[in-house]
Design a protein around this motif. Structure first.
Motif, PDB file in Angstrom:
ATOM      1  N   MET A  79       0.854  -1.180   0.000  1.00 11.08           N
ATOM      2  CA  MET A  79       0.000   0.000   0.000  1.00 11.08           C
ATOM      3  C   MET A  79       0.899   1.242   0.000  1.00 11.08           C
ATOM      4  O   MET A  79       1.864   1.314   0.729  1.00 11.08           O
ATOM      5  N   SER A  80       0.561   2.220  -0.808  1.00 10.28           N
ATOM      6  CA  SER A  80       1.397   3.414  -0.904  1.00 10.28           C
ATOM      7  C   SER A  80       1.112   4.372   0.252  1.00 10.28           C
ATOM      8  O   SER A  80       0.017   4.376   0.825  1.00 10.28           O
ATOM      9  N   LEU A  81       2.088   5.187   0.541  1.00 11.08           N
ATOM     10  CA  LEU A  81       1.933   6.177   1.603  1.00 11.08           C
ATOM     11  C   LEU A  81       0.820   7.158   1.264  1.00 11.08           C
ATOM     12  O   LEU A  81       0.001   7.507   2.123  1.00 11.08           O
ATOM     13  N   ASP A  82       0.752   7.613  -0.001  1.00 11.02           N
ATOM     14  CA  ASP A  82      -0.300   8.547  -0.395  1.00 11.02           C
ATOM     15  C   ASP A  82      -1.682   7.934  -0.145  1.00 11.02           C
ATOM     16  O   ASP A  82      -2.594   8.609   0.330  1.00 11.02           O
ATOM     17  N   ARG A  83      -1.836   6.655  -0.461  1.00 13.80           N
ATOM     18  CA  ARG A  83      -3.110   5.967  -0.252  1.00 13.80           C
ATOM     19  C   ARG A  83      -3.420   5.872   1.237  1.00 13.80           C
ATOM     20  O   ARG A  83      -4.549   6.117   1.659  1.00 13.80           O
ATOM     21  N   ASP A  84      -2.429   5.522   2.040  1.00 13.95           N
ATOM     22  CA  ASP A  84      -2.630   5.442   3.491  1.00 13.95           C
ATOM     23  C   ASP A  84      -3.075   6.793   4.051  1.00 13.95           C
ATOM     24  O   ASP A  84      -3.991   6.862   4.873  1.00 13.95           O
ATOM     25  N   VAL A  85      -2.409   7.857   3.614  1.00 13.89           N
ATOM     26  CA  VAL A  85      -2.746   9.199   4.103  1.00 13.89           C
ATOM     27  C   VAL A  85      -4.174   9.551   3.695  1.00 13.89           C
ATOM     28  O   VAL A  85      -4.945  10.081   4.496  1.00 13.89           O
ATOM     29  N   ALA A  86      -4.550   9.250   2.458  1.00 15.31           N
ATOM     30  CA  ALA A  86      -5.913   9.546   2.006  1.00 15.31           C
ATOM     31  C   ALA A  86      -6.939   8.823   2.861  1.00 15.31           C
ATOM     32  O   ALA A  86      -7.964   9.398   3.241  1.00 15.31           O
ATOM     33  N   HIS A  87      -6.671   7.578   3.210  1.00 18.46           N
ATOM     34  CA  HIS A  87      -7.602   6.830   4.053  1.00 18.46           C
ATOM     35  C   HIS A  87      -7.698   7.437   5.455  1.00 18.46           C
ATOM     36  O   HIS A  87      -8.797   7.528   6.016  1.00 18.46           O
ATOM     37  N   VAL A  88      -6.590   7.874   6.008  1.00 18.47           N
ATOM     38  CA  VAL A  88      -6.628   8.494   7.336  1.00 18.47           C
ATOM     39  C   VAL A  88      -7.391   9.819   7.267  1.00 18.47           C
ATOM     40  O   VAL A  88      -8.162  10.151   8.174  1.00 18.47           O
ATOM     41  N   LEU A  89      -7.209  10.583   6.197  1.00 12.16           N
ATOM     42  CA  LEU A  89      -7.962  11.831   6.053  1.00 12.16           C
ATOM     43  C   LEU A  89      -9.458  11.555   5.959  1.00 12.16           C
ATOM     44  O   LEU A  89     -10.271  12.295   6.535  1.00 12.16           O
ATOM     45  N   LEU A  90      -9.831  10.505   5.256  1.00  9.78           N
ATOM     46  CA  LEU A  90     -11.243  10.122   5.213  1.00  9.78           C
ATOM     47  C   LEU A  90     -11.730   9.698   6.597  1.00  9.78           C
ATOM     48  O   LEU A  90     -12.843  10.050   7.009  1.00  9.78           O
ATOM     49  N   ASP A  91     -10.895   8.981   7.340  1.00 10.46           N
ATOM     50  CA  ASP A  91     -11.242   8.618   8.718  1.00 10.46           C
ATOM     51  C   ASP A  91     -11.457   9.869   9.561  1.00 10.46           C
ATOM     52  O   ASP A  91     -12.390   9.939  10.369  1.00 10.46           O
ATOM     53  N   LEU A  92     -10.606  10.856   9.349  1.00  5.17           N
ATOM     54  CA  LEU A  92     -10.722  12.105  10.091  1.00  5.17           C
ATOM     55  C   LEU A  92     -12.053  12.789   9.791  1.00  5.17           C
ATOM     56  O   LEU A  92     -12.713  13.312  10.689  1.00  5.17           O
ATOM     57  N   MET A  93     -12.462  12.767   8.526  1.00  7.70           N
ATOM     58  CA  MET A  93     -13.726  13.406   8.144  1.00  7.70           C
ATOM     59  C   MET A  93     -14.931  12.689   8.724  1.00  7.70           C
ATOM     60  O   MET A  93     -15.955  13.291   9.009  1.00  7.70           O
ATOM     61  N   THR A  94     -14.826  11.385   8.907  1.00  8.48           N
ATOM     62  CA  THR A  94     -15.951  10.628   9.454  1.00  8.48           C
ATOM     63  C   THR A  94     -15.860  10.471  10.965  1.00  8.48           C
ATOM     64  O   THR A  94     -16.769   9.920  11.585  1.00  8.48           O
ATOM     65  N   ALA A  95     -14.797  10.964  11.560  1.00 12.75           N
ATOM     66  CA  ALA A  95     -14.632  10.839  13.014  1.00 12.75           C
ATOM     67  C   ALA A  95     -15.610  11.724  13.772  1.00 12.75           C
ATOM     68  O   ALA A  95     -15.988  11.422  14.894  1.00 12.75           O
ATOM     69  N   HIS A  96     -16.013  12.813  13.164  1.00 14.38           N
ATOM     70  CA  HIS A  96     -16.900  13.770  13.829  1.00 14.38           C
ATOM     71  C   HIS A  96     -18.351  13.359  13.651  1.00 14.38           C
ATOM     72  O   HIS A  96     -18.796  13.049  12.557  1.00 14.38           O
ATOM     73  N   SER A  97     -19.076  13.366  14.747  1.00 14.01           N
ATOM     74  CA  SER A  97     -20.508  13.084  14.698  1.00 14.01           C
ATOM     75  C   SER A  97     -21.235  14.194  15.446  1.00 14.01           C
ATOM     76  O   SER A  97     -20.874  14.530  16.579  1.00 14.01           O
ATOM     77  N   ASP A  98     -22.245  14.764  14.820  1.00 10.23           N
ATOM     78  CA  ASP A  98     -23.029  15.812  15.477  1.00 10.23           C
ATOM     79  C   ASP A  98     -23.743  15.290  16.715  1.00 10.23           C
ATOM     80  O   ASP A  98     -24.093  16.057  17.604  1.00 10.23           O
ATOM     81  N   ASP A  99     -23.961  13.978  16.768  1.00 12.03           N
ATOM     82  CA  ASP A  99     -24.664  13.375  17.901  1.00 12.03           C
ATOM     83  C   ASP A  99     -23.737  12.997  19.052  1.00 12.03           C
ATOM     84  O   ASP A  99     -24.216  12.661  20.137  1.00 12.03           O
ATOM     85  N   ALA A 100     -22.435  13.020  18.827  1.00  8.48           N
ATOM     86  CA  ALA A 100     -21.481  12.597  19.856  1.00  8.48           C
ATOM     87  C   ALA A 100     -21.056  13.777  20.720  1.00  8.48           C
ATOM     88  O   ALA A 100     -21.022  14.915  20.250  1.00  8.48           O
ATOM     89  N   PRO A 101     -20.722  13.492  21.975  1.00 10.37           N
ATOM     90  CA  PRO A 101     -20.183  14.562  22.837  1.00 10.37           C
ATOM     91  C   PRO A 101     -18.868  15.090  22.274  1.00 10.37           C
ATOM     92  O   PRO A 101     -18.148  14.374  21.566  1.00 10.37           O
ATOM     93  N   GLY A 102     -18.573  16.339  22.585  1.00 14.12           N
ATOM     94  CA  GLY A 102     -17.350  16.967  22.097  1.00 14.12           C
ATOM     95  C   GLY A 102     -16.108  16.186  22.425  1.00 14.12           C
ATOM     96  O   GLY A 102     -15.186  16.093  21.606  1.00 14.12           O
ATOM     97  N   ALA A 103     -16.049  15.605  23.611  1.00 12.47           N
ATOM     98  CA  ALA A 103     -14.863  14.844  24.017  1.00 12.47           C
ATOM     99  C   ALA A 103     -14.669  13.610  23.135  1.00 12.47           C
ATOM    100  O   ALA A 103     -13.537  13.239  22.816  1.00 12.47           O
ATOM    101  N   VAL A 104     -15.750  12.983  22.731  1.00 12.54           N
ATOM    102  CA  VAL A 104     -15.665  11.809  21.864  1.00 12.54           C
ATOM    103  C   VAL A 104     -15.157  12.224  20.491  1.00 12.54           C
ATOM    104  O   VAL A 104     -14.279  11.576  19.911  1.00 12.54           O
ATOM    105  N   ASN A 105     -15.679  13.316  19.952  1.00 11.28           N
ATOM    106  CA  ASN A 105     -15.213  13.815  18.657  1.00 11.28           C
ATOM    107  C   ASN A 105     -13.745  14.201  18.730  1.00 11.28           C
ATOM    108  O   ASN A 105     -12.969  13.924  17.809  1.00 11.28           O
TER     109      ASN A 105
END
Length: 104
Positions: free
Chosen positions: A1-27
């Protein structure tokens, strides 16, 4: 797996990490985990040579490559799905960025 691909996946994880329903500490914890993962995989590296007078070198290419690819793909997808021109989507994004940053 390439580094660029790994970074893109982590950035996508970052975008989905936030939930409007979750407490601020969880986000915050989810975001922190993604940031730590970016460090772990070497998305950004700093190198220097203690024996020379060369300035430190900050390598951000993997982070910028993955970010650019994701933004361009999402931009094209949004334009296609909305039936708008790319320049119009970019203008709408600029407006959204300006409105958000003015609030901070």
């Amino acid at each position: 797996m390439s580094l660029d691909r790994d970074v893109a996946h982590v950035l996508l994880d970052l975008m989905t990490a936030h939930s409007d329903d979750a407490p601020g500490a969880v986000n915050a914890m989810a975001s922190q985990t993604a940031f730590e993962r970016l460090n772990d995989i070497g998305a950004v590296t700093l190198t220097w040579d203690d024996e020379t007078d060369e300035p430190p070198h900050l390598e951000v290419t993997p982070l910028l490559t993955a970010t650019g690819f994701l933004l361009r793909t999402l931009l094209l997808y949004t334009a296609e799905r909305s039936g708008r021109e790319v320049v119009d989507v970019v203008a709408a994004l600029r407006t959204a960025v300006d409105e958000h940053l003015e609030q901070e």
